[in-house]
Scaffold this motif. Structure first.
Motif, PDB file in Angstrom:
ATOM      1  N   GLY A   1      50.601  78.514  19.497  1.00 56.67           N
ATOM      2  CA  GLY A   1      49.196  78.895  19.391  1.00 56.67           C
ATOM      3  C   GLY A   1      48.331  77.919  18.617  1.00 56.67           C
ATOM      4  O   GLY A   1      47.095  78.080  18.583  1.00 56.67           O
ATOM      5  N   GLU A   2      48.916  76.897  17.983  1.00 57.22           N
ATOM      6  CA  GLU A   2      48.092  75.925  17.254  1.00 57.22           C
ATOM      7  C   GLU A   2      47.215  75.140  18.224  1.00 57.22           C
ATOM      8  O   GLU A   2      47.532  74.977  19.402  1.00 57.22           O
ATOM      9  CB  GLU A   2      48.970  74.971  16.446  1.00 57.22           C
ATOM     10  N   ALA A   3      46.109  74.638  17.681  1.00 57.54           N
ATOM     11  CA  ALA A   3      45.153  73.889  18.503  1.00 57.54           C
ATOM     12  C   ALA A   3      45.546  72.418  18.585  1.00 57.54           C
ATOM     13  O   ALA A   3      46.058  71.842  17.616  1.00 57.54           O
ATOM     14  CB  ALA A   3      43.748  74.021  17.934  1.00 57.54           C
ATOM     15  N   VAL A   4      45.306  71.820  19.746  1.00 54.95           N
ATOM     16  CA  VAL A   4      45.558  70.393  19.950  1.00 54.95           C
ATOM     17  C   VAL A   4      44.361  69.780  20.665  1.00 54.95           C
ATOM     18  O   VAL A   4      43.629  70.450  21.409  1.00 54.95           O
ATOM     19  CB  VAL A   4      46.835  70.135  20.782  1.00 54.95           C
ATOM     20  N   ALA A   5      44.154  68.504  20.414  1.00 52.82           N
ATOM     21  CA  ALA A   5      43.151  67.738  21.147  1.00 52.82           C
ATOM     22  C   ALA A   5      43.813  67.128  22.374  1.00 52.82           C
ATOM     23  O   ALA A   5      44.900  66.543  22.277  1.00 52.82           O
ATOM     24  CB  ALA A   5      42.569  66.645  20.257  1.00 52.82           C
ATOM     25  N   ARG A   6      43.170  67.275  23.525  1.00 50.08           N
ATOM     26  CA  ARG A   6      43.691  66.707  24.773  1.00 50.08           C
ATOM     27  C   ARG A   6      42.754  65.597  25.229  1.00 50.08           C
ATOM     28  O   ARG A   6      41.538  65.789  25.323  1.00 50.08           O
ATOM     29  CB  ARG A   6      43.820  67.773  25.847  1.00 50.08           C
ATOM     30  N   LEU A   7      43.354  64.451  25.531  1.00 51.58           N
ATOM     31  CA  LEU A   7      42.578  63.295  25.987  1.00 51.58           C
ATOM     32  C   LEU A   7      43.255  62.722  27.228  1.00 51.58           C
ATOM     33  O   LEU A   7      44.380  62.213  27.148  1.00 51.58           O
ATOM     34  CB  LEU A   7      42.489  62.226  24.893  1.00 51.58           C
ATOM     35  N   SER A   8      42.589  62.838  28.361  1.00 45.98           N
ATOM     36  CA  SER A   8      43.135  62.326  29.623  1.00 45.98           C
ATOM     37  C   SER A   8      42.150  61.333  30.214  1.00 45.98           C
ATOM     38  O   SER A   8      40.938  61.601  30.253  1.00 45.98           O
ATOM     39  CB  SER A   8      43.379  63.467  30.618  1.00 45.98           C
ATOM     40  N   ARG A   9      42.663  60.206  30.676  1.00 46.41           N
ATOM     41  CA  ARG A   9      41.791  59.191  31.265  1.00 46.41           C
ATOM     42  C   ARG A   9      42.575  58.244  32.157  1.00 46.41           C
ATOM     43  O   ARG A   9      43.788  58.110  32.039  1.00 46.41           O
ATOM     44  CB  ARG A   9      41.077  58.392  30.181  1.00 46.41           C
TER      45      ARG A   9
END
Length: 250
Positions: A133-141
């Protein structure tokens, strides 16, 4: 061009027709009879010249596109692919794609697909040492080097370390360095894969084209996992290079 694609000696060979046509075109390219960037005849004309169906021609061309020998441009036709210059990345130092290309004199650009905050998946939690349930930053490119599509990257960073993924513009590692969480070591696994439809379209390749899949978990100076990235590099344009030394015998 007629001498290359005439029916002489073609229909008398053995094997499926589309494979024979593939071999004929492939040999013409290797022999220099077809030059880089030279246009091939339209499918209808090619089918009539060789004496096969358009379905056979289309299947043969699809295979050669997957090999990277020819390329099809929407609305323009089919062309012999230009000589492919491969980009190389060493495996002895931990650098970002931007840093590595910059050091080699290549300009990089990105097409952002996602910069958001979400909930960690079970696999991500396991690899990053996070709680459910912890928050994560997602970066897709999708990343380009000298305007050539090279890799699709999907990175995951604990949101506690990167609360605003939109702050990442160029190098992810530069952004993490500014926040005091730059990775200093990583574990990487590289394997061969075939591209799915989405990544193939982004890289300008046919679905199923060969790719190098790299999964990396990076750690900060304190040994904490700070980044999980899965990257798909196009196999016709990218190489990983490692320098090895011979270990002494005990």
């Amino acid at each position: 061009m007629n001498t290359i694609f005439g029916p002489d000696g073609f229909l008398s060979d053995e094997g499926p027709l589309y494979l024979r046509l593939q071999a004929k075109i492939r040999q013409a390219v290797l022999d220099g009879a077809l030059k880089p960037l030279e246009a091939l005849p339209p499918e209808r004309e090619l089918a009539a010249s060789v004496g096969v169906s358009r379905v056979t021609v289309r299947k043969a061309l699809e295979g050669l596109v997957a090999e990277g020998l020819i390329e099809q441009r929407h609305g323009s036709g089919t062309f012999v692919a230009p000589p492919q210059r491969k980009f190389q990345q060493g495996l002895s130092h931990l650098t970002s794609f931007t840093e590595d290309m910059r050091a080699r004199g290549h300009a990089t650009t990105s097409q952002w697909l996602d910069r958001s905050i979400g909930r960690v998946t079970p696999e991500e939690a396991l690899r990053l040492g996070l709680s459910p349930g912890e928050a994560v930053a997602r970066l897709s490119r999708m990343r380009r080097a000298d305007a050539t599509p090279i890799v699709v990257e999907r990175a995951c960073v604990p949101a506690a370390l990167l609360p605003d993924p939109a702050a990442v513009d160029g190098s992810l590692y530069d952004a993490m360095d500014r926040l005091g969480h730059r990775p200093v070591r990583a574990l990487q696994r590289i394997s061969a894969e075939n591209l799915g439809a989405e990544d193939a379209a982004l890289l300008g390749l046919p679905e199923g084209a060969a790719a190098l899949c790299m999964v990396r978990v990076a750690f900060d100076a304190g040994g904490r996992p700070v980044e999980l990235t899965q990257s798909h590099y196009r196999g016709d344009a990218y190489d990983f290079v490692a320098e090895l030394t011979v270990s002494s015998r005990s």
